[in-house]
Write an enzyme that holds these catalytic residues in place. Structure first.
Site, short mmCIF file in Angstrom:
data_model
loop_
_atom_site.label_atom_id
_atom_site.label_comp_id
_atom_site.label_asym_id
_atom_site.label_seq_id
_atom_site.Cartn_x
_atom_site.Cartn_y
_atom_site.Cartn_z
N LYS A 16 9.21 -54.18 15.35
CA LYS A 16 8.16 -53.85 14.38
C LYS A 16 8.50 -54.43 13.00
O LYS A 16 7.62 -54.92 12.30
CB LYS A 16 7.99 -52.32 14.27
CG LYS A 16 7.35 -51.71 15.51
CD LYS A 16 5.90 -52.14 15.68
CE LYS A 16 5.31 -51.69 16.99
NZ LYS A 16 4.00 -52.26 17.31
N TYR B 78 13.16 -51.74 19.60
CA TYR B 78 11.76 -51.44 19.29
C TYR B 78 11.53 -51.49 17.78
O TYR B 78 10.61 -52.16 17.30
CB TYR B 78 11.40 -50.05 19.85
CG TYR B 78 10.13 -49.49 19.26
CD1 TYR B 78 8.89 -50.01 19.63
CD2 TYR B 78 10.17 -48.47 18.31
CE1 TYR B 78 7.72 -49.52 19.06
CE2 TYR B 78 9.01 -47.97 17.75
CZ TYR B 78 7.79 -48.50 18.12
OH TYR B 78 6.64 -48.02 17.55
N SER C 189 4.86 -48.90 12.47
CA SER C 189 5.36 -47.55 12.75
C SER C 189 6.26 -47.08 11.62
O SER C 189 6.96 -47.88 10.99
CB SER C 189 6.16 -47.60 14.05
OG SER C 189 6.97 -46.45 14.18
#
Ligand code: UD1
Length: 336
Positions: free
Chosen positions: A154, A150, A126
């Site tokens: 990643k 989050y 992302s």
């Protein structure tokens, strides 16, 4: 013989569109999904779109025995790993769930791939790994950081893949940094379908357009941008899906890994998105200006040139197509 591609999280928003793109390109995708954020009838709709039966296994990437069974039953050639949790706010409240699903989930998958001698993986990363970039459009070489569990998950996954790739030449990883995927398949049979109240902009606007939600809150109009609202690089999910096919093609052909942005290189503000959606839906959409959302950045859009250079990938669909296809999907979905 068609190559078989395992799609973890293949019933989700990006996974289901990638399923269609892979079929169109002559691959045989196999879906693994635990349906934590996807509807079960997605597979029926994929059968209508592709005109062929869908192979879908219900289960979790953390289940190593299940993964071993899938690899031995299906003779998988490569994996595209979508299965992950992705709501930033929720990740702050439930860090363990995010780290476990996203990081341990990847490790579980890599372990099973190694046991099955499958070494080709496309990973869903992302633009969150860039935080607020110093330079725009952001290039793949920009420094990485994180603001929440989050984003941390990643980043750890990307770094883990880099270390593993450096240690063993058999691995070939395609790390795809998504910008903001929106829109839906032209048939209106698949699209984004959040279980709860959407966190992301376009699904929220869509629910205002259908009347399911009364008004949009625009999180801040005092950013240093032309109209004061946040700017993002929205990419049509059908373009994004094609990026995965091009990534897997390149990995299988060359055995060389890559890390690329998947975006358009153009940024739109929240108010520009509202206007474009109003045009698609043919109605005015009520909104109010609300305080900034914690952790948001003002402006992010990606440099798309490396994806073109390495994969021949270029986004083709514009803002009107993004909004029109989203509206087509949400207005038909009521009838499912
Ligand atoms: C968010 C995540 C990002 C994640 C991505 C995909 C944050 C800070 N970032 O990206 O890490 O990879 O989702 O799930 O959450 N907006 C409104 N009102 C709304 C919703 C959004 O004004 O109800 C604005 C936001 O302030 C932002 C823009 O719309 O300026 C886009 O927001 P969103 O769709 O949530 O995407 P990101 O914030 O880019």
């Amino acid at each position: 013989m068609s190559k078989k591609i395992l799609l973890t999280g293949g019933a989700g928003f990006i996974g289901s569109h990638t399923y269609v793109a892979l079929k169109d390109a002559g691959y045989e995708p196999v879906i693994l999904d635990n349906f934590s954020n996807a509807r079960r009838d997605v597979t029926d709709r994929l059968e209508i779109i592709t005109g062929a039966p869908v192979v879908c296994i219900e289960g979790d990437v953390l289940d190593g025995n299940l993964l071993d069974r899938i690899f031995s039953d299906h003779k998988i050639d490569a994996v595209i790993h979508f299965a992950a949790l992705k709501a930033v706010g929720e990740s702050v409240e439930q860090p363990f769930e995010y780290l476990n699903t996203n990081i341990a989930g990847l490790y579980s998958l890599l372990g099973a791939m190694r046991r099955a001698n499958v070494f080709t993986l496309v990973f869903s990363s992302s633009a969150t790994v860039y935080g607020q970039p110093d330079q725009l459009p952001v290039k793949e070489t920009a420094p990485r950081s994180f603001n929440n569990p989050y984003g941390y998950s990643k980043l750890v996954c990307e770094q883990s893949l880099e270390q593993i790739a450096a240690s063993d030449q058999r691995w070939a990883f395609g790390i795809l940094r998504y910008f903001n995927p929106v829109g839906a398949h032209e048939t209106g049979l698949i699209g984004e379908d959040p279980n709860d109240i959407p966190n992301n902009l376009v699904p929220y606007i869509a629910k205002v357009a259908t009347g399911e939600l009364s008004q949009l809150s625009v999180w801040g109009d005092d950013y240093d941008t032309p109209d004061g609202t946040g700017i993002r690089d929205y990419i049509h999910v059908v373009d994004l899906a094609r990026g995965h096919v091009q990534s897997v093609d390149a990995l299988l052909k060359s055995g060389e890994g890559h890390v690329v942005n998947l975006g358009t290189g153009t940024g739109y503000s929240v108010l520009e998105m509202v206007k474009a959606y109003e045009h698609a839906a043919g109605r005015q959409l009520p909104y109010r200006i609300a305080p900034r959302r914690a952790g948001d950045v003002a402006c992010v859009y990606g440099d798309p040139r490396l994806a073109d250079e390495l994969l021949g990938f270029k986004a083709e669909l514009g803002l009107d197509e993004m909004c029109a296809s989203s509206w087509n999907w949400v207005s038909r979905r009521k009838n499912f």
